[in-house]
Design a protein around this motif. Structure first.
Motif, PDB file in Angstrom:
ATOM      1  N   PRO A  61       0.273  -1.424   0.224  1.00 51.73           N
ATOM      2  CA  PRO A  61       0.086  -0.240  -0.308  1.00 51.73           C
ATOM      3  C   PRO A  61       0.967   1.305  -0.095  1.00 51.73           C
ATOM      4  CG  PRO A  61      -0.307  -1.533   1.989  1.00 51.73           C
ATOM      5  CD  PRO A  61       0.957  -2.280   1.275  1.00 51.73           C
ATOM      6  N   ASP A  62       0.164   2.532  -0.724  1.00 52.47           N
ATOM      7  CA  ASP A  62       0.819   3.553  -0.822  1.00 52.47           C
ATOM      8  C   ASP A  62       2.037   4.091   0.272  1.00 52.47           C
ATOM      9  OD1 ASP A  62       0.761   4.049  -3.311  1.00 52.47           O
ATOM     10  OD2 ASP A  62      -0.837   5.613  -3.397  1.00 52.47           O
ATOM     11  N   PRO A  63       1.176   4.151   2.045  1.00 54.44           N
ATOM     12  CA  PRO A  63       2.198   4.543   2.724  1.00 54.44           C
ATOM     13  C   PRO A  63       2.760   3.664   3.461  1.00 54.44           C
ATOM     14  CG  PRO A  63      -0.672   4.370   3.720  1.00 54.44           C
ATOM     15  CD  PRO A  63      -0.281   3.685   2.406  1.00 54.44           C
ATOM     16  N   GLY A  83      10.180   5.086 -11.262  1.00 57.19           N
ATOM     17  CA  GLY A  83       9.502   4.007 -10.877  1.00 57.19           C
ATOM     18  C   GLY A  83       9.266   4.829  -9.097  1.00 57.19           C
ATOM     19  N   TYR A  84       8.694   5.389  -9.366  1.00 58.48           N
ATOM     20  CA  TYR A  84       8.035   6.507  -8.170  1.00 58.48           C
ATOM     21  C   TYR A  84       8.093   7.714  -8.056  1.00 58.48           C
ATOM     22  CZ  TYR A  84       6.608   7.992  -3.225  1.00 58.48           C
ATOM     23  OH  TYR A  84       6.139   8.691  -2.459  1.00 58.48           O
ATOM     24  N   PRO A  85       6.557   8.814  -8.087  1.00 61.54           N
ATOM     25  CA  PRO A  85       5.531   8.410  -7.668  1.00 61.54           C
ATOM     26  C   PRO A  85       4.406   7.665  -8.965  1.00 61.54           C
ATOM     27  CG  PRO A  85       5.671  11.223  -8.427  1.00 61.54           C
ATOM     28  CD  PRO A  85       7.367   9.981  -8.261  1.00 61.54           C
ATOM     29  N   ARG A  86       3.852   6.887  -8.645  1.00 65.34           N
ATOM     30  CA  ARG A  86       2.946   6.328  -9.747  1.00 65.34           C
ATOM     31  C   ARG A  86       1.495   6.775  -9.567  1.00 65.34           C
ATOM     32  NH1 ARG A  86       4.857   1.309 -11.203  1.00 65.34           N
ATOM     33  NH2 ARG A  86       7.129   0.490 -10.498  1.00 65.34           N
ATOM     34  N   ALA A  91       2.487  11.248  -5.623  1.00 68.46           N
ATOM     35  CA  ALA A  91       3.550  12.357  -5.780  1.00 68.46           C
ATOM     36  C   ALA A  91       3.508  14.025  -5.196  1.00 68.46           C
ATOM     37  CB  ALA A  91       3.385  13.135  -7.083  1.00 68.46           C
ATOM     38  N   GLU A  92       2.409  14.195  -4.386  1.00 73.19           N
ATOM     39  CA  GLU A  92       1.971  14.885  -3.102  1.00 73.19           C
ATOM     40  C   GLU A  92       2.880  14.456  -2.082  1.00 73.19           C
ATOM     41  OE1 GLU A  92      -2.322  14.383  -3.166  1.00 73.19           O
ATOM     42  OE2 GLU A  92      -2.578  16.546  -4.574  1.00 73.19           O
ATOM     43  N   TYR A  93       2.873  13.480  -1.949  1.00 76.16           N
ATOM     44  CA  TYR A  93       4.043  13.116  -0.545  1.00 76.16           C
ATOM     45  C   TYR A  93       5.546  13.276  -1.095  1.00 76.16           C
ATOM     46  CZ  TYR A  93       6.013  10.318   2.853  1.00 76.16           C
ATOM     47  OH  TYR A  93       6.332   9.735   4.408  1.00 76.16           O
ATOM     48  N   LEU A  94       5.659  12.798  -2.263  1.00 76.40           N
ATOM     49  CA  LEU A  94       6.808  13.255  -2.633  1.00 76.40           C
ATOM     50  C   LEU A  94       7.649  14.874  -2.390  1.00 76.40           C
ATOM     51  CD1 LEU A  94       9.994  12.278  -3.885  1.00 76.40           C
ATOM     52  CD2 LEU A  94       9.300  12.858  -5.684  1.00 76.40           C
ATOM     53  N   ILE A 176       2.012  13.658 -14.111  1.00 74.34           N
ATOM     54  CA  ILE A 176       3.025  14.698 -14.492  1.00 74.34           C
ATOM     55  C   ILE A 176       2.164  15.780 -15.023  1.00 74.34           C
ATOM     56  CG2 ILE A 176       3.521  15.200 -16.887  1.00 74.34           C
ATOM     57  CD1 ILE A 176       3.329  11.902 -17.353  1.00 74.34           C
ATOM     58  N   GLU A 177       1.052  15.937 -14.182  1.00 78.94           N
ATOM     59  CA  GLU A 177       0.693  17.186 -14.424  1.00 78.94           C
ATOM     60  C   GLU A 177       0.351  17.705 -13.259  1.00 78.94           C
ATOM     61  OE1 GLU A 177      -1.854  18.719 -16.841  1.00 78.94           O
ATOM     62  OE2 GLU A 177      -1.132  17.415 -18.118  1.00 78.94           O
ATOM     63  N   HIS A 178       0.795  17.194 -12.321  1.00 73.97           N
ATOM     64  CA  HIS A 178       1.327  17.932 -10.713  1.00 73.97           C
ATOM     65  C   HIS A 178       2.668  18.238 -10.625  1.00 73.97           C
ATOM     66  CE1 HIS A 178       2.122  17.299  -6.111  1.00 73.97           C
ATOM     67  NE2 HIS A 178       3.316  17.333  -6.660  1.00 73.97           N
ATOM     68  N   PHE A 179       3.252  17.911 -11.640  1.00 70.81           N
ATOM     69  CA  PHE A 179       4.748  18.163 -12.024  1.00 70.81           C
ATOM     70  C   PHE A 179       4.823  19.789 -12.603  1.00 70.81           C
ATOM     71  CE2 PHE A 179       5.981  14.285  -9.963  1.00 70.81           C
ATOM     72  CZ  PHE A 179       6.779  14.729  -8.153  1.00 70.81           C
ATOM     73  N   ARG A 180       3.433  18.909 -13.264  1.00 67.34           N
ATOM     74  CA  ARG A 180       3.610  20.456 -14.619  1.00 67.34           C
ATOM     75  C   ARG A 180       3.068  22.046 -13.687  1.00 67.34           C
ATOM     76  NH1 ARG A 180       1.113  17.931 -19.385  1.00 67.34           N
ATOM     77  NH2 ARG A 180       2.722  17.737 -20.318  1.00 67.34           N
TER      78      ARG A 180
END
Length: 207
Positions: A61-63, A83-86, A91-94, A176-180
């Motif tokens: 799991p993600d956590p 290979g992360y974030p998937r 992505a928000e955690y990273l 990808i949108e998150h980092f964009r």
């Protein structure tokens, strides 16, 4: 200075190859989710250890993945993350746990990805990898290393390849949108030779 680099791209985009080259070039840790999980199988999290999920054949799991990745990044002086974030939550955690110097997306057309994925051949004796176009064996269908038969894995058949790309798109488009949106994403054309793509990536890292 040490770099903190995230490499994004679909299956077949060449992330693994480019990550290894980057790690060597800049003396960075190559952090992949799979390696991090295997190295920390018994790390206690409030959700249990990665081993408990892996042995049950379940997705970790993600956590749990987040904690393992955070530990791996904390130990690294500089890293290439592959290979992360998937998904968007990861992505928000990273973004919360580290400041990335470069987020590079290897952009490759779907048909090219399918060709790359379906062209892979693996020796059923020793596991050596080949590609019918990019890295053919000396004798078609025969492993250079041990003379074993080269087979196409089920994962690499066209229907499966397209399915993998579909799943990737659904989960990773939002990443990808998150980092964009954060203004840190740089797209690199991933369709050149490995060396051409690597040159483009190093230009981004050094700028």
């Amino acid at each position: 200075m040490s770099h903190r680099i995230l490499l994004l791209g679909a299956p077949g985009a060449g992330k693994g190859t480019q990550s290894k080259k980057l790690a060597e070039e800049y003396d960075l840790e190559h952090v992949t989710t799979g390696d991090a999980l295997r190295a920390n199988k018994d790390m206690e999290t409030e959700y249990g250890t990665p081993r408990s999920f892996m042995e049950a054949g379940e997705l970790v799991p993600d956590p749990v993945v987040n904690e393992i990745v955070e530990a791996a990044l904390a130990e690294a002086d500089g890293f290439v993350l592959d290979g992360y974030p998937r998904n968007l939550d990861q992505a928000e955690y990273l973004s919360e746990i580290t400041d990335l110097d470069a987020v590079i997306y290897l952009d490759v057309d779907e048909d090219v990805l399918v060709d790359r994925l379906t062209g892979r051949r693996v020796c059923d004796e020793c596991g050596a990898n080949y590609h019918v176009d990019f890295q053919p064996p000396e004798e078609p269908g025969v492993c250079d290393e041990c003379g074993g038969d080269l087979i196409q894995r089920e994962d690499d058949q066209e229907d499966t390849a397209r399915e993998r790309l579909e799943v990737y798109r659904e989960n990773t488009e939002p990443v990808i949108e998150h980092f964009r949106d954060e203004g840190v994403l740089v797209e690199v054309d991933g369709e050149g030779t490995p060396n051409e793509v690597f040159d483009e990536i190093t230009d981004v890292v050094e700028s």
